[in-house]
Design an enzyme around this catalytic site. Structure first.
Site, mmCIF file in Angstrom:
data_model
loop_
_atom_site.group_PDB
_atom_site.id
_atom_site.type_symbol
_atom_site.label_atom_id
_atom_site.label_comp_id
_atom_site.label_asym_id
_atom_site.label_seq_id
_atom_site.Cartn_x
_atom_site.Cartn_y
_atom_site.Cartn_z
ATOM 1 N N GLN A 6 -2.830 -12.065 8.135
ATOM 2 C CA GLN A 6 -3.046 -11.737 6.722
ATOM 3 C C GLN A 6 -2.311 -12.736 5.817
ATOM 4 O OE1 GLN A 6 -2.975 -7.693 4.637
ATOM 5 N NE2 GLN A 6 -0.845 -8.290 4.439
ATOM 6 N N VAL B 192 10.987 -7.534 9.561
ATOM 7 C CA VAL B 192 12.219 -6.744 9.692
ATOM 8 C C VAL B 192 12.026 -5.785 10.872
ATOM 9 C CG1 VAL B 192 13.759 -5.098 8.541
ATOM 10 C CG2 VAL B 192 12.658 -6.925 7.221
ATOM 11 N N MET C 282 0.846 -1.194 0.000
ATOM 12 C CA MET C 282 0.000 0.000 0.000
ATOM 13 C C MET C 282 0.886 1.250 0.000
ATOM 14 S SD MET C 282 -3.403 -0.900 2.138
ATOM 15 C CE MET C 282 -2.709 -0.683 3.761
ATOM 16 N N HIS D 228 9.298 -3.788 3.363
ATOM 17 C CA HIS D 228 8.904 -3.976 1.959
ATOM 18 C C HIS D 228 10.150 -4.210 1.089
ATOM 19 C CE1 HIS D 228 5.630 -1.089 3.358
ATOM 20 N NE2 HIS D 228 4.937 -2.141 2.943
ATOM 21 N N GLY E 173 5.015 -9.970 4.074
ATOM 22 C CA GLY E 173 5.744 -9.928 5.339
ATOM 23 C C GLY E 173 4.959 -10.663 6.419
ATOM 24 N N ALA F 40 4.217 3.773 1.094
ATOM 25 C CA ALA F 40 4.967 4.161 2.296
ATOM 26 C C ALA F 40 6.015 3.077 2.579
ATOM 27 C CB ALA F 40 4.036 4.387 3.493
ATOM 28 N N LEU F 41 6.791 2.779 1.552
ATOM 29 C CA LEU F 41 7.708 1.634 1.628
ATOM 30 C C LEU F 41 8.783 1.847 2.694
ATOM 31 C CD1 LEU F 41 8.292 0.800 -2.173
ATOM 32 C CD2 LEU F 41 6.459 0.049 -0.634
ATOM 33 N N HIS F 42 9.072 0.778 3.419
ATOM 34 C CA HIS F 42 10.142 0.797 4.409
ATOM 35 C C HIS F 42 10.987 -0.457 4.208
ATOM 36 C CE1 HIS F 42 7.710 -2.180 6.449
ATOM 37 N NE2 HIS F 42 6.709 -1.320 6.574
ATOM 38 N N GLU F 43 11.997 -0.620 5.070
ATOM 39 C CA GLU F 43 12.928 -1.755 4.912
ATOM 40 C C GLU F 43 12.214 -3.099 4.840
ATOM 41 O OE1 GLU F 43 16.118 -2.859 4.232
ATOM 42 O OE2 GLU F 43 16.280 -0.763 3.699
HETATM 43 O O1 PAF Z 1 -0.201 -5.638 3.792
HETATM 44 C C1 PAF Z 1 -0.556 -4.753 3.001
HETATM 45 O O2 PAF Z 1 0.190 -3.819 2.701
HETATM 46 C C2 PAF Z 1 -1.948 -4.815 2.407
HETATM 47 O O3 PAF Z 1 -2.868 -5.352 3.316
HETATM 48 C C3 PAF Z 1 -2.007 -5.562 1.054
HETATM 49 C C4 PAF Z 1 -1.651 -7.029 1.210
HETATM 50 C C5 PAF Z 1 -1.051 -4.909 0.065
HETATM 51 C C6 PAF Z 1 -3.431 -5.497 0.499
HETATM 52 O O4 PAF Z 1 -3.859 -4.180 0.323
#
Ligand code: PAF
Length: 270
Positions: free
Chosen positions: A137, A163, A6, A13, A131, A8-11
């Site tokens: 999830q 992480v 979604m 991701h 992750g 807002a990438l961090h280490e």
């Molecule tokens: O974990 C997330 O960032 C979200 O729940 C996902 C899996 C990208 C679905 O929107």
């Protein structure tokens, strides 16, 4: 290889993207802030959006394609219809029975399953990486895919270790909202999980987690030890188990988890 995010990438991701880039297949990273997995009172409107930085970070980590769909591509019949569909989806048991995230955020897994199904249909990956910080999830998506081979074929869902910052805090896009003065309180989650290594059974692990979370003045939503597969209550010591926590620090909701081995003083927070 596919890494859905979604933004807002961090280490956390970036570690998924780097792992995916280690294969010889192209790496697709998606950024879609999915409205259907947020309920009205949640933080959709304040969720960090950092597309420019994300684009650079994803490229540097080894992404070949950045897929940034708009709401109309993902939900062509509109958001209201999508929300109805999410609410009506038949979800795997692990999305409805454990009483963990499913109880705290009843709308959440409908929205997640709807969007990941749609993203998988569009991207058609052979492998998708998630992750394990969002452990339930990860289990839900694994079961969703395993339960519908006609739709998802042999798509492989890979869970990757959480992480952490050097002090133990699990990385999350929401950490940005933690007031520096509250940092020590936020560490209550990883400290509570680490303390389970001294607990001889699930019940003592649960008790020690509650004690530590409360000592950090966190509002506990759950702190449980569960079967690592279906996330249901377990008395068996033979099967892999997982300690899972959700707690809030003011308006910020934090989650974390780790494998739990009864009586093992050797295991550590991963
Ligand atoms: O974990 C997330 O960032 C979200 O729940 C996902 C899996 C990208 C679905 O929107």
């Amino acid at each position: 290889m596919f890494v859905p995010t979604m933004g807002a990438l961090h280490e956390g991701h970036l570690s998924l993207i780097r792992q995916a880039a280690g294969s010889d297949r192209p790496v697709v990273v998606s950024i879609f802030l999915n409205p259907t997995q947020f309920s009205a009172g949640e933080d959709l409107s304040t969720y960090p959006q950092t597309l420019e930085v994300d684009t650079r970070l994803a490229r540097e980590a080894g992404a070949d394609i950045l897929f940034v769909p708009g709401v109309r591509l993902i939900y062509p019949h509109g958001l209201e219809q999508a929300r109805r569909e999410a609410a009506e989806l038949v979800l795997p048991d692990v999305a409805t029975r454990p009483g963990l995230e499913d109880a705290c955020r009843p709308h959440f897994f409908g929205g997640v399953c709807l969007v990941v199904g749609r993203l998988f249909d569009l991207v058609r990956p052979t492998r998708a990486l998630f992750g394990e910080k969002d452990y339930q999830q990860f289990r839900v998506i694994s079961e969703l895919v395993a339960g519908d081979p006609d739709r998802f074929g042999s798509l492989e869902i890979v869970g990757c270790p959480t992480v952490r910052e050097s002090d133990g805090l699990a990385l999350s896009s929401r950490n940005i909202g933690i007031d520096p003065g509250d940092r020590d309180r936020a560490l209550g989650l990883s400290r509570a999980l680490a303390a389970t290594t001294d607990a001889d059974d699930a019940e003592s692990a649960r008790a020690v987690m509650h004690e530590i979370l409360e000592a950090h003045q966190l509002k506990v939503q759950y702190a449980e030890v569960r079967d690592a597969g279906n996330l249901e209550t377990t008395v068996s010591t033979g099967k892999p188990m997982r300690a899972l926590i959700a707690a809030s620090l003011g308006p910020i909701r934090l989650i974390d988890n780790t494998p739990y081995e009864p009586g093992s003083r050797l295991s550590k927070v991963d």
